[in-house]
Design an enzyme around this catalytic site. Structure first.
Site, PDB file in Angstrom:
ATOM      1  N   ALA A  55       0.847  -1.183   0.000  1.00  0.00           N
ATOM      2  CA  ALA A  55       0.000   0.000   0.000  1.00  0.00           C
ATOM      3  C   ALA A  55       0.888   1.240   0.000  1.00  0.00           C
ATOM      4  CB  ALA A  55      -0.914   0.002   1.227  1.00  0.00           C
ATOM      5  N   GLU A  57       3.573  -5.807   7.299  1.00  0.00           N
ATOM      6  CA  GLU A  57       2.831  -4.742   7.976  1.00  0.00           C
ATOM      7  C   GLU A  57       3.235  -4.512   9.426  1.00  0.00           C
ATOM      8  OE1 GLU A  57       0.158  -5.964   4.542  1.00  0.00           O
ATOM      9  OE2 GLU A  57       1.492  -6.972   5.964  1.00  0.00           O
ATOM     10  N   GLU A 115      -1.568  -9.561  -0.857  1.00  0.00           N
ATOM     11  CA  GLU A 115      -3.005  -9.774  -0.660  1.00  0.00           C
ATOM     12  C   GLU A 115      -3.747  -9.749  -1.999  1.00  0.00           C
ATOM     13  OE1 GLU A 115      -3.961  -7.897   3.664  1.00  0.00           O
ATOM     14  OE2 GLU A 115      -2.937  -6.565   2.257  1.00  0.00           O
ATOM     15  N   GLY A 118      -0.130  -5.232   0.618  1.00  0.00           N
ATOM     16  CA  GLY A 118      -1.327  -5.240  -0.220  1.00  0.00           C
ATOM     17  C   GLY A 118      -1.121  -5.932  -1.550  1.00  0.00           C
TER      18      GLY A 118
END
Length: 258
Positions: free
Chosen positions: A64, A132, A112, A109
């Site tokens: 992200a 993260e 993911e 992300g």
């Protein structure tokens, strides 16, 4: 039409390429919106039989966009996570096969995003991880749930809690990706798999994907019942008649329900 990605349709396959190479294809709010729109476009196009997702440059998606997230409040952060979850859930539920061609870094992300796809093909140069906890947060786009389902609870906890970045070969060993190929073969391999699936009965493929996704977290008895109920849809289709006729007649099937 899109600022942060490239959308192309070639030979029945929609190619969605994340295109923020200067930012290592990091996911910001705008890119999440564009990805949702691109997948919606592919899902609604009857000419699209399969979807390939990849990244431009050295990264698939390197995570992200931290510069956007840094000053978000808890409420604003949750709103971004809601948007991310909506995208991942949508990709997972699209009634067409989605193949991630992971060309480089798939972190946070990005990992993911790859896990929301049906099949993951990795370049030998690809790297995977959920870092993260290094940033004081947890995976928020479904990583705490999809990763353990793919690699097992213990390995999922290990990767999330240690934030370890792993190679493509290790990702293959633990079941995070289905195939590892040299970088120059990545696009061709993904396209070949897309074409192979596209030649199958589309109603059967879509039904199989749905049943696998829905049944994966159910107990075996309930999941088996789900499969029994779902069998009736492809069994009553023209595709079933064509597929079985072609088998008995020793010829290639020509499916019409595309």
């Amino acid at each position: 039409m899109y600022e942060n990605l490239i959308y192309e349709l070639k030979n029945g396959t929609a190619f969605i390429t994340v295109n923020r190479p200067k930012a290592m294809n990091a996911l910001n709010s705008s890119l999440l919106d564009e990805l949702y729109s691109a997948f919606s476009e592919a899902a609604g196009d009857k000419n699209v039989k399969a979807i390939i997702l990849t990244g431009e440059g050295k990264a698939f998606v390197a995570g992200a966009d931290i510069s956007e997230m840094k000053d978000l409040t808890a409420i604003e952060g949750k709103a971004m996570m809601v948007k991310g979850h909506a995208l991942m859930n949508y990709i997972e539920s699209v009634g067409k096969p989605v193949i991630a061609a992971v060309n480089g870094f798939a972190l946070g992300g990005g990992c993911e995003l790859a896990m929301a796809c049906d099949i993951r093909i990795a370049s030998e140069k690809a790297k995977f991880g959920q870092p993260e906890v290094n940033l004081g947060i947890i995976p928020g786009f479904g990583g705490t749930q999809r990763l353990p389902r793919l690699v097992g609870a213990g390995m999922g906890k290990y990767l999330i809690m240690t934030a370890e970045i792993i190679s493509a070969d290790e990702a293959y060993r633990i079941g995070l990706v289905e195939k590892v190929v040299p970088p120059e073969e990545l696009a061709g391999t993904a396209e070949k798999i897309a074409r192979t699936i596209a030649e199958k009965a589309p109603i059967a493929v879509a039904t199989a994907k749905s049943v696998i996704n829905l049944g994966f977290s159910l107990d075996m008895l309930t999941a088996s019942q789900l499969e029994l109920e779902a069998c009736t849809t492809p069994f009553s289709s023209e595709d079933k008649f064509e597929g079985m006729s072609a088998f008995l007649e020793k010829r290639p099937a020509v499916f019409r329900n595309r």
